[in-house]
Design a protein around this motif. Structure first.
Motif, short mmCIF file in Angstrom:
data_model
loop_
_atom_site.label_atom_id
_atom_site.label_comp_id
_atom_site.label_asym_id
_atom_site.label_seq_id
_atom_site.Cartn_x
_atom_site.Cartn_y
_atom_site.Cartn_z
N PHE A 15 10.31 53.72 44.41
CA PHE A 15 11.74 53.45 44.30
C PHE A 15 12.02 52.63 43.05
O PHE A 15 11.76 51.43 43.01
CB PHE A 15 12.23 52.70 45.54
CG PHE A 15 11.80 53.35 46.83
CD1 PHE A 15 12.15 54.66 47.11
CD2 PHE A 15 11.03 52.67 47.75
CE1 PHE A 15 11.75 55.27 48.28
CE2 PHE A 15 10.62 53.27 48.93
CZ PHE A 15 10.97 54.58 49.19
N SER A 58 19.72 56.56 59.48
CA SER A 58 20.05 55.83 58.25
C SER A 58 21.36 56.33 57.65
O SER A 58 22.20 55.54 57.20
CB SER A 58 18.91 55.97 57.23
OG SER A 58 17.74 55.34 57.70
N GLU A 89 22.81 42.94 47.12
CA GLU A 89 21.61 43.29 47.87
C GLU A 89 21.77 44.65 48.55
O GLU A 89 20.83 45.45 48.62
CB GLU A 89 21.32 42.21 48.91
CG GLU A 89 20.87 40.88 48.33
CD GLU A 89 19.58 41.01 47.54
OE1 GLU A 89 18.68 41.77 47.97
OE2 GLU A 89 19.48 40.36 46.48
N THR A 93 19.48 48.16 48.19
CA THR A 93 18.96 48.87 49.36
C THR A 93 19.49 50.30 49.42
O THR A 93 18.76 51.24 49.76
CB THR A 93 19.35 48.12 50.64
OG1 THR A 93 18.86 46.77 50.55
CG2 THR A 93 18.75 48.78 51.87
N LYS A 96 17.49 52.57 47.25
CA LYS A 96 16.19 52.91 47.82
C LYS A 96 16.33 53.94 48.95
O LYS A 96 15.51 54.86 49.07
CB LYS A 96 15.49 51.65 48.35
CG LYS A 96 15.07 50.69 47.25
CD LYS A 96 14.38 49.47 47.82
CE LYS A 96 13.93 48.52 46.71
NZ LYS A 96 13.24 47.31 47.24
N ILE A 97 17.39 53.79 49.75
CA ILE A 97 17.61 54.77 50.82
C ILE A 97 17.89 56.15 50.22
O ILE A 97 17.40 57.18 50.72
CB ILE A 97 18.78 54.32 51.71
CG1 ILE A 97 18.37 53.08 52.52
CG2 ILE A 97 19.24 55.45 52.63
CD1 ILE A 97 19.50 52.47 53.32
N LEU A 100 14.68 57.64 49.12
CA LEU A 100 13.86 58.05 50.27
C LEU A 100 14.39 59.34 50.88
O LEU A 100 13.61 60.24 51.23
CB LEU A 100 13.85 56.93 51.30
CG LEU A 100 12.94 57.12 52.51
CD1 LEU A 100 11.49 57.34 52.09
CD2 LEU A 100 13.03 55.93 53.46
N HIS A 123 9.20 52.72 55.73
CA HIS A 123 10.23 52.53 54.70
C HIS A 123 11.62 52.48 55.33
O HIS A 123 12.44 51.61 55.00
CB HIS A 123 10.17 53.65 53.67
CG HIS A 123 9.10 53.47 52.63
ND1 HIS A 123 8.96 52.33 51.88
CD2 HIS A 123 8.12 54.33 52.20
CE1 HIS A 123 7.94 52.48 51.04
NE2 HIS A 123 7.42 53.67 51.22
N PHE A 124 11.90 53.42 56.23
CA PHE A 124 13.21 53.42 56.89
C PHE A 124 13.43 52.11 57.65
O PHE A 124 14.53 51.54 57.63
CB PHE A 124 13.33 54.62 57.85
CG PHE A 124 13.72 55.91 57.18
CD1 PHE A 124 14.94 56.01 56.52
CD2 PHE A 124 12.89 57.02 57.22
CE1 PHE A 124 15.32 57.20 55.91
CE2 PHE A 124 13.26 58.22 56.62
CZ PHE A 124 14.48 58.30 55.97
N LEU A 127 14.04 49.19 55.19
CA LEU A 127 15.37 49.28 54.56
C LEU A 127 16.49 48.97 55.55
O LEU A 127 17.52 48.40 55.18
CB LEU A 127 15.55 50.67 53.94
CG LEU A 127 14.62 50.98 52.76
CD1 LEU A 127 14.74 52.43 52.33
CD2 LEU A 127 14.92 50.06 51.58
N ALA A 130 16.64 45.36 55.65
CA ALA A 130 17.27 44.86 54.42
C ALA A 130 18.78 44.95 54.51
O ALA A 130 19.51 44.08 54.00
CB ALA A 130 16.75 45.64 53.22
N ILE A 131 19.29 46.02 55.16
CA ILE A 131 20.74 46.15 55.33
C ILE A 131 21.26 45.02 56.20
O ILE A 131 22.28 44.37 55.88
CB ILE A 131 21.08 47.52 55.95
CG1 ILE A 131 20.87 48.64 54.92
CG2 ILE A 131 22.53 47.54 56.45
CD1 ILE A 131 21.07 50.03 55.48
#
Length: 686
Positions: A15, A58, A89, A93, A96-97, A100, A123-124, A127, A130-131
């Motif tokens: 990413f 997601s 932030e 994220t 990156k989503i 992915l 990863h999911f 993330l 992170a959300i």
């Protein structure tokens, strides 16, 4: 795999996301976030071969947040710093989503994503956390949005924090089935087709071209593992490529779409890009060989990894080209240049050093037992198809694709007895091109060369060269003769076939670019047998080569190869006579030597050619050369360059030619028409 996104180079499951700059305007940040949210929401219509539930969860979460972001844009033009921090932030994220999700829906990567299901689920999960963390930072009480939207955000935060994003049972079952098939391969057991079909059906792979895309993706991942000195996953990648290659060969009766690298034609962009590049740009400034692992140092200059590492190990801490002191010895792989070099070499039939990373990639990628046993099964299957004349063109096409890739593939196919079966297909109109292309690839294998000759293949291949039903079949025949002529005794055998050399000369004049290239290198190789010299001249090689130089071709390698052949012919008196009879030959040789854009290799061949012509032609050649002051400048410049770069053989030839011209100039009043220097004075330079 190399993936282009926003102009950057990214491998799968990496990413290249970046934080927004600190000075970004809140409105700009919000607009970018909303655009990202829309792009992510659009993914809900795409096909997810694995991690379906995690991906859609997601996408659903981002959909909630998009409503919040759009209302925030309308309601709050001025946002507190704490809100901007949280949005920043979120922006990281969201990027990156999006990456992915792109990987989860990428064509060609379905099997690899399935086998990485646990990593993808991680990863999911990361993330999603992170959300929730980013949303926790945002003080909803300080934002003027509706209570309903705030509830949306709180709901999204709770769901992101508690989301159980795990590997799905169906993914686990499919992975288990793949591993079971690989185990069968390792034990030499032919797998049940139903197991293979179940895996492909689960992944949504339903055609030869889709299966082939998976093979090409895995192959490119292996190449990049070696290019970046990352070998952790080479074994599983090789085994999976064996799995998918076996499926491609055994499960499909029709090659659809011609999406294979055999049927692919270069786009206009690719053609334009390669045509405007000088092949010398692909050579390492240190070794002067084609770079097999190009890396860039901090000054921005690119070298082959092995060469620059030797430079550093010798205690040098400077850039070889600029002399500038390097702040560090970090090497960044130049993946874009690597791809261009790989394509250039493939398109022009150029092989790179066996010590190069490109060739090591091919050998290492197939060292797994599962891959090797799968290839043995595939070879036996294809041999049976060819023997029974069951869909022969389909089988020949598969041999063509397989034999192009690696030494192991060629070895397995040769051991299965594919060569004589392919030779029997050459007279068949519907199969000829695929069969000839497959034989071209197999002719790179030492044992296959012998099998071709022992089964009467030389005459059959020459027949295709002269009477092939397509220009592509004819150019493949010329390429096969090049590889066969690498064996000394076969050079003589090819030369003894009356139609062989004339057929190659005709292809130089009338063939497509690849055909011209194959014919040129074949002629040059055949000239290594002294008995072929007069046959090449008799076939009209000199006029054909001079016409190629006169044609204004912008393909530098055609010029280099033509000059190399002319230089070889000029070494004998009859070759010199034939060249001098071609009125414009000397003019074009001098023009290349004086050109500012001609390659160094081409100029070196010009020097060899002119020296040979001077030796055998005497004053008839020397006199007009002496009159050209620009020629002398070019020779001195080339001599200086060769001396600096340590090319002693070429440097000596340039020095000898300069001496010949100087001595003729000094003796000119005497009217002497004999060669200026005794030939024995030049013996050491040949």
């Amino acid at each position: 795999m190399i993936h282009i996104s926003n102009g950057s180079v990214r491998r799968i499951l990496t990413f290249s996301a970046v934080h927004p700059c600190e000075a970004i305007a809140p409105a700009t940040l919000l607009n970018s976030l909303i655009n990202l949210a829309h792009a992510i929401s659009d993914c809900k219509t795409k096909n997810f071969a694995s991690n379906k539930r995690n991906a859609r969860e997601s996408v659903r979460q981002i959909g909630f947040l998009r409503v919040f972001l759009e209302e925030l844009r309308k309601a709050s033009p001025n946002l507190p710093d704490s809100v901007v921090l949280g949005l920043s932030e979120l922006h990281l994220t969201f990027q990156k989503i999006r990456y992915l999700l792109e990987d989860c829906t990428r064509e060609g990567a379905r099997l690899w994503m399935l086998m990485n299901s646990e990593r993808v689920a991680d990863h999911f999960r990361i993330l999603a956390r992170a959300i929730s963390t980013a949303l926790d930072v945002i003080p909803l009480g300080a934002i003027e949005v509706s209570e309903e939207v705030k509830e949306y955000v709180e709901l999204a935060t709770r769901q992101a924090r508690k989301a159980r994003l795990e590997v799905e049972p169906a993914d686990k079952a499919a992975m288990k089935r793949v591993i079971s098939v690989l185990s069968l391969f390792e034990n030499g057991i032919v797998p049940d087709r139903r197991d293979l079909n179940q895996v492909l059906d689960y992944l949504g792979i339903g055609s030869w071209s889709e299966c082939n895309n998976e093979v090409k993706f895995l192959d490119s991942e292996i190449a990049l593992e070696w290019l970046k000195d990352e070998k952790r996953e080479v074994g599983i990648l090789g085994s999976l490529m064996g799995f998918m290659t076996y499926c491609r060969c055994v499960l499909y009766d029709v090659v659809d779409g011609e999406q294979s690298d055999i049927g692919r034609r270069k786009s206009s962009t690719e053609v334009g890009l390669l045509s405007c590049l000088n092949p010398d740009d692909f050579r390492c400034p240190i070794s002067l060989e084609f770079m097999t692992d190009p890396v860039t140092v901090s000054t921005g200059h690119t070298y082959d990894r092995s060469s620059i590492m030797k430079w550093f190990r010798a205690g040098n801490k400077t850039c070889p080209k600029t002399g500038q002191k390097l702040p560090n010895t970090e090497l960044v792989p130049n993946l874009a240049l690597y791809k261009l070099i790989e394509q250039h070499c493939s398109e022009n039939g150029i092989s790179v050093s066996n010590s190069g990373r490109r060739n090591r990639t091919a050998s290492v990628s197939v060292e797994t037992l599962a891959y090797e046993r799968a290839m043995n099964m595939v070879a036996a299957f294809l041999a049976g198809m060819l023997e029974e004349n069951n869909n022969s063109d389909r089988a020949a096409h598969e041999v063509r694709v397989l034999s192009k890739r690696s030494v192991l593939n060629r070895s397995c196919l040769m051991e299965a007895g594919i060569v004589p079966r392919l030779l029997r297909l050459l007279p068949c109109s519907s199969v000829q091109e695929n069969a000839m292309a497959a034989l071209l690839n197999l002719s790179k294998h030492p044992k296959s060369k012998a099998a071709i000759v022992e089964n009467g293949g030389l005459e059959l291949i020459v027949g295709v060269l002269n009477k092939g039903l397509s220009l592509h079949a004819r150019q493949h025949a010329a390429g096969a003769l090049f590889y066969l002529a690498s064996i000394e005794e076969y050079r003589e055998l090819v030369g003894e076939i009356p139609e062989a050399i004339p057929g190659l000369i005709e292809l130089i004049g009338k063939g497509p670019d690849r055909g011209k290239k194959n014919a040129l290198v074949s002629i040059f190789t055949l000239l290594m047998h002294h008995g072929n010299h007069s046959k090449v001249l008799a076939a009209g090689a000199v006029p054909a080569l001079v016409n190629l130089l006169e044609s204004g071709t912008d393909i530098e390698e055609f010029k280099v190869d033509s000059l190399a052949i002319l230089a070889a012919l000029a070494e004998k008196p009859d070759g010199t006579v034939a060249i001098l009879r071609c009125r414009r030959a000397l003019h074009w040789v001098v023009e290349v030597l004086e050109s500012s854009v001609a390659s160094r290799a081409g100029k070196e061949h010009c020097v060899s050619l002119l020296l040979a012509l001077c030796m055998n032609g005497g004053a008839e050649v020397v006199a007009p050369l002496v009159e050209s002051s620009s020629l002398m400048r070019s020779l001195y410049n080339l001599y200086s360059l060769l001396g600096q770069e340590g090319s002693s053989r070429a440097s000596k030839k340039a020095s000898a030619l300069i001496r010949v011209l100087h001595e003729f100039f000094e003796r000119r009043p005497s009217g002497s028409a004999s060669p200026i220097l005794p030939r024995e004075r030049f013996v050491h330079v040949w």
